[in-house]
Design a protein around this motif. Structure first.
Motif, PDB file in Angstrom:
ATOM      1  N   ALA A  20      34.931  25.597 -42.679  1.00 36.98           N
ATOM      2  CA  ALA A  20      33.933  24.329 -42.695  1.00 36.98           C
ATOM      3  C   ALA A  20      33.368  24.270 -41.448  1.00 36.98           C
ATOM      4  O   ALA A  20      32.283  23.871 -41.349  1.00 36.98           O
ATOM      5  N   VAL A  21      34.078  24.279 -40.384  1.00 32.88           N
ATOM      6  CA  VAL A  21      33.490  24.130 -38.692  1.00 32.88           C
ATOM      7  C   VAL A  21      32.366  25.321 -38.737  1.00 32.88           C
ATOM      8  O   VAL A  21      31.464  24.994 -38.292  1.00 32.88           O
ATOM      9  N   SER A  22      32.770  26.569 -39.200  1.00 36.06           N
ATOM     10  CA  SER A  22      31.957  27.734 -38.890  1.00 36.06           C
ATOM     11  C   SER A  22      30.701  27.433 -39.709  1.00 36.06           C
ATOM     12  O   SER A  22      29.526  27.504 -39.165  1.00 36.06           O
ATOM     13  N   GLU A  23      30.537  27.058 -40.874  1.00 34.75           N
ATOM     14  CA  GLU A  23      29.551  26.777 -41.670  1.00 34.75           C
ATOM     15  C   GLU A  23      28.716  25.690 -41.011  1.00 34.75           C
ATOM     16  O   GLU A  23      27.247  25.868 -40.799  1.00 34.75           O
ATOM     17  N   ALA A  27      24.874  26.417 -39.164  1.00 41.56           N
ATOM     18  CA  ALA A  27      23.652  25.869 -39.693  1.00 41.56           C
ATOM     19  C   ALA A  27      22.994  25.021 -38.446  1.00 41.56           C
ATOM     20  O   ALA A  27      21.849  25.185 -38.294  1.00 41.56           O
ATOM     21  N   ALA A  28      23.840  24.412 -37.735  1.00 39.38           N
ATOM     22  CA  ALA A  28      23.197  23.818 -36.441  1.00 39.38           C
ATOM     23  C   ALA A  28      22.401  24.875 -35.596  1.00 39.38           C
ATOM     24  O   ALA A  28      21.283  24.586 -35.118  1.00 39.38           O
ATOM     25  N   ALA A  35      24.585  24.162 -30.917  1.00 41.77           N
ATOM     26  CA  ALA A  35      25.580  23.371 -31.519  1.00 41.77           C
ATOM     27  C   ALA A  35      26.938  22.944 -30.929  1.00 41.77           C
ATOM     28  O   ALA A  35      26.806  23.384 -29.686  1.00 41.77           O
ATOM     29  N   SER A  36      27.231  21.773 -31.312  1.00 42.75           N
ATOM     30  CA  SER A  36      28.410  21.285 -30.293  1.00 42.75           C
ATOM     31  C   SER A  36      29.615  20.937 -31.469  1.00 42.75           C
ATOM     32  O   SER A  36      29.680  20.744 -32.567  1.00 42.75           O
ATOM     33  N   LEU A 186      29.881  16.936 -39.084  1.00 41.44           N
ATOM     34  CA  LEU A 186      31.180  17.185 -39.843  1.00 41.44           C
ATOM     35  C   LEU A 186      32.453  16.328 -38.981  1.00 41.44           C
ATOM     36  O   LEU A 186      32.307  16.358 -37.822  1.00 41.44           O
ATOM     37  N   LEU A 187      32.973  15.500 -39.641  1.00 37.48           N
ATOM     38  CA  LEU A 187      33.679  14.677 -39.179  1.00 37.48           C
ATOM     39  C   LEU A 187      35.061  14.863 -39.760  1.00 37.48           C
ATOM     40  O   LEU A 187      35.062  14.415 -41.040  1.00 37.48           O
TER      41      LEU A 187
END
Ligand SMILES: O=C(O)[C@H](O)[C@@H](O)[C@H](O)[C@H](O)COP(=O)(O)O
Length: 231
Positions: A20-23, A27-28, A35-36, A186-187
């Motif tokens: 999920a984090v990689s996606e 995308a960012a 990305a951050s 993404l939180l």
């Protein structure tokens, strides 16, 4: 609003959270070239960090920082900077740009001011924020009884890093404000074990945010909180 995803094993959780984090980070970077990622410390994230560090991402375009930090130098075993340097900023992720919150030879208040200045260049909102939770219901360094808890949880507070002192916190803490975390693309909340699941169930019930500050993220996050749990 919160979505709970349960996994059979902690490794399955780590792989799913890394997916999920990689996606989100990919995308960012595709969208704006940067990305951050703001991560929490403690003991829970180690396996996730190790898995994420091996992922092929445009790490040189990704800025990593800390949701919160104990006010100790990176040489201390209590340091979240040390935790992230050891478990995340290695392998493929070694190319990421890391922004620490601790600053030596400064008071906690001076370090918070510097950290706010040094992180204000990171695009808002964060692309990814990973929260943890203590068994007292704290998240980030939003501890029950914290001296700056009301300001930290106030959605109207200026985004930035502030200090927090609380009985349950150990050292003075440096923490991003809730206002800086609540609208991440993404939180995620990453918790493990039966005890923390019970704490989460209690937090999902009625009661003041001040008693269980994780309630601020459960109730008032602008982005629905995605909860990753494994036994
Ligand atoms: O600096 C910290 O301690 C963290 O940022 C904190 O918010 C952490 O997520 C919880 O305390 C859970 O910690 P454990 O994973 O060790 O239970």
């Amino acid at each position: 609003m919160a979505h709970i995803h349960s996994y059979e094993t902690r490794l399955a959780l780590a792989e799913a959270l890394a997916d999920a984090v990689s996606e989100t980070l990919n995308a960012a970077v595709a969208e704006r070239g940067a990305a951050s990622l703001a991560v929490s410390g403690g003991s829970t994230p180690k396996l996730f960090f190790d898995v994420l560090s091996k992922r092929v991402l445009p790490w040189d375009r990704i800025t990593v920082t800390l949701v919160d930090e104990r006010f100790v130098p990176p040489e201390s075993d209590r340091s979240n900077h040390q935790l992230v340097a050891t478990h995340l900023l290695k392998d493929k992720a070694a190319d990421a740009n890391f922004v620490p919150l601790f600053h030596a030879d400064k008071t906690a208040e001076e370090a918070a001011t510097i950290a706010s200045q040094e992180t204000c260049g990171i695009d808002e909102p964060f692309d990814v924020v990973i929260l943890g939770m203590g068994t007292d219901g704290h998240t980030a360094s939003f501890f029950p009884g914290g001296d700056n808890l009301a300001e930290a949880l106030d959605a109207a507070s200026t985004r930035g890093v502030m200090t927090m002192r609380a009985q349950g916190a150990g050292e003075p803490r440096l923490t991003f404000t809730f206002s800086a975390l609540r609208d991440a693309r993404l939180l995620a909340l990453h918790i493990e074990g039966a005890e923390k699941k019970q704490v989460l169930d209690t937090a999902l019930g009625d009661g003041p945010e001040e008693d269980m500050p994780i309630r601020a993220a459960l109730r008032r996050a602008q982005t629905p909180l995605t909860i990753f749990w494994a036994p």
